[in-house]
Design an enzyme around this catalytic site. Structure first.
Site, mmCIF file in Angstrom:
data_model
loop_
_atom_site.group_PDB
_atom_site.id
_atom_site.type_symbol
_atom_site.label_atom_id
_atom_site.label_comp_id
_atom_site.label_asym_id
_atom_site.label_seq_id
_atom_site.Cartn_x
_atom_site.Cartn_y
_atom_site.Cartn_z
ATOM 1 N N ARG A 21 -14.163 11.653 10.990
ATOM 2 C CA ARG A 21 -13.759 10.382 10.367
ATOM 3 C C ARG A 21 -14.460 9.192 11.040
ATOM 4 N NH1 ARG A 21 -9.744 9.356 6.807
ATOM 5 N NH2 ARG A 21 -9.019 11.503 6.805
ATOM 6 N N MET B 33 -9.908 5.417 -1.285
ATOM 7 C CA MET B 33 -8.950 6.477 -0.977
ATOM 8 C C MET B 33 -9.255 7.175 0.359
ATOM 9 S SD MET B 33 -6.923 6.075 -3.395
ATOM 10 C CE MET B 33 -5.849 7.498 -3.362
ATOM 11 N N ILE C 224 -8.459 6.922 4.726
ATOM 12 C CA ILE C 224 -7.757 6.260 5.827
ATOM 13 C C ILE C 224 -8.824 5.780 6.814
ATOM 14 C CG2 ILE C 224 -6.170 6.631 7.758
ATOM 15 C CD1 ILE C 224 -4.795 8.775 5.977
ATOM 16 N N LEU C 225 -8.777 4.506 7.142
ATOM 17 C CA LEU C 225 -9.765 3.942 8.063
ATOM 18 C C LEU C 225 -9.305 4.126 9.509
ATOM 19 C CD1 LEU C 225 -10.394 0.690 6.023
ATOM 20 C CD2 LEU C 225 -12.059 2.534 6.380
ATOM 21 N N ASN D 75 -5.753 -4.878 1.321
ATOM 22 C CA ASN D 75 -5.614 -3.692 0.472
ATOM 23 C C ASN D 75 -4.584 -3.975 -0.605
ATOM 24 O OD1 ASN D 75 -5.849 -0.925 -0.334
ATOM 25 N ND2 ASN D 75 -3.974 -0.457 0.789
ATOM 26 N N HIS E 57 -1.736 -1.868 -2.786
ATOM 27 C CA HIS E 57 -1.050 -0.574 -2.757
ATOM 28 C C HIS E 57 -0.013 -0.542 -3.883
ATOM 29 C CE1 HIS E 57 0.616 3.076 -1.085
ATOM 30 N NE2 HIS E 57 1.813 2.551 -1.313
ATOM 31 N N SER F 50 1.794 -4.148 -3.888
ATOM 32 C CA SER F 50 1.754 -5.077 -2.749
ATOM 33 C C SER F 50 0.307 -5.299 -2.332
ATOM 34 C CB SER F 50 2.485 -4.484 -1.534
ATOM 35 O OG SER F 50 3.773 -4.023 -1.865
ATOM 36 N N THR G 66 -3.676 -3.000 8.810
ATOM 37 C CA THR G 66 -3.562 -2.807 10.257
ATOM 38 C C THR G 66 -3.681 -1.306 10.519
ATOM 39 O OG1 THR G 66 -1.166 -2.578 10.107
ATOM 40 C CG2 THR G 66 -2.015 -4.808 10.512
ATOM 41 N N GLU H 100 -1.527 0.833 11.137
ATOM 42 C CA GLU H 100 -0.472 1.643 10.521
ATOM 43 C C GLU H 100 -0.756 1.797 9.021
ATOM 44 O OE1 GLU H 100 4.283 1.450 9.683
ATOM 45 O OE2 GLU H 100 3.384 -0.074 10.964
ATOM 46 N N LEU H 101 -0.802 3.021 8.538
ATOM 47 C CA LEU H 101 -1.151 3.263 7.133
ATOM 48 C C LEU H 101 -0.201 2.521 6.186
ATOM 49 C CD1 LEU H 101 -2.906 4.845 5.056
ATOM 50 C CD2 LEU H 101 -1.152 6.624 5.134
ATOM 51 N N ASP H 102 -0.761 1.666 5.341
ATOM 52 C CA ASP H 102 0.009 0.855 4.387
ATOM 53 C C ASP H 102 1.127 0.064 5.085
ATOM 54 O OD1 ASP H 102 -1.556 1.871 2.299
ATOM 55 O OD2 ASP H 102 -0.240 3.605 2.039
HETATM 56 C C1 GRF Z 1 -4.659 1.232 -7.665
HETATM 57 O O1 GRF Z 1 -3.427 1.661 -8.160
HETATM 58 C C2 GRF Z 1 -4.504 0.723 -6.264
HETATM 59 O O2 GRF Z 1 -3.272 0.122 -6.028
HETATM 60 C C3 GRF Z 1 -4.606 1.987 -5.450
HETATM 61 O O3 GRF Z 1 -5.588 2.739 -6.098
HETATM 62 C C4 GRF Z 1 -5.628 2.392 -7.480
HETATM 63 C C5 GRF Z 1 -7.037 1.996 -7.787
HETATM 64 O O4 GRF Z 1 -7.240 1.767 -9.154
HETATM 65 N N1 GRF Z 1 -4.892 1.693 -4.069
HETATM 66 P P1 GRF Z 1 -8.604 1.143 -9.659
HETATM 67 O O5 GRF Z 1 -9.736 2.024 -9.122
HETATM 68 O O6 GRF Z 1 -8.713 -0.254 -9.152
HETATM 69 O O7 GRF Z 1 -8.518 1.224 -11.157
#
Ligand code: GRF
Length: 217
Positions: free
Chosen positions: A70, A95, A97-98, A112, A114, A141, A146, A148-150
């Protein structure tokens, strides 16, 4: 002299790029004064790359499959991002995790979106989990990233009610529409300097935000 130079961002994606498209449209409509310097994907077939190419935004694919660790991936990603010297890194459906290493290089400058009302439902399958838990409300949201994930502080949330006949597909499509509405708003607040991240808190017009800005749809 009035400084009219836009702030810049590199946007990271993995998929369809509908949030990316909404941001591109907001830039074109002058709702968002941001220069999108580049779009980077870890998936070469990500449809979002085509959307960016159509707008002549530089696109890069760095496939995670070419890296066994990673941290090696994140170092390669950083090297590419640094070429653009962005003010912000915007995650729009990225998609992966950094690593803390990556996040610390741009502390407070990575945002981000979410698909849940954080801190509820971090991680994946948020829509089904909200239905399974018989939640009345769901949404999305925008938060600072940070380690911590999400888990970084949320800036703005959009709420949608969950209907009795909703499934994950109907619910996710309603939530996605709200994502397109709020991400551009948050970014415009950031680039205008009205919104700041300091000491793990969000400040709006110099006042500490006690809770995320809430939009109900
Ligand atoms: C979105 O639902 C976003 O909240 C999540 O991944 C999805 C990405 O959708 N992190 P798109 O590629 O912007 O259509």
């Amino acid at each position: 002299m009035i400084n009219t130079i836009n702030k810049t961002a590199v946007i990271l994606i993995s998929g369809s790029g509908s949030n990316l498209k909404a941001l591109i449209d907001a830039v074109k409509n002058n709702e968002l004064k941001l220069t999108i310097s580049a779009v980077i994907s870890n998936i070469d077939t990500a449809k979002g790359l085509i959307k960016a190419e159509k707008e002549a935004i530089p696109t890069i694919c760095i496939s995670h499959k070419e890296f066994s660790k990673r941290i090696s991936y994140d170092r390669a990603l950083l090297k590419e991002i640094e070429k653009y010297k962005p003010d912000y890194i915007v995650l729009a459906g990225f998609m992966r995790i950094l690593t803390p290493y990556f996040i610390n290089q741009y502390e407070g400058l990575i945002v981000n979106i979410h698909p849940s009302l954080l801190p509820k439902f971090p991680g994946l399958n948020t829509h089904q989990r909200a239905i399974d838990d018989k939640e009345k409300w769901h949404g999305c949201s925008v938060h600072v990233v940070t380690e911590e994930l999400d888990g970084g502080p949320s800036i703005m949330q959009a709420k949608v009610s969950i209907n009795d006949d909703d499934d994950a597909i109907t619910l996710s499509s309603r939530v996605l529409k709200t994502e397109h509405k709020i991400y551009k708003k948050v970014l415009q607040l950031l680039v205008s300097g009205k919104l700041e991240y300091k000491n793990n808190d969000i400040w709006l017009n110099k006042k500490r935000l006690k809770r995320p800005i809430e939009m109900i749809f």
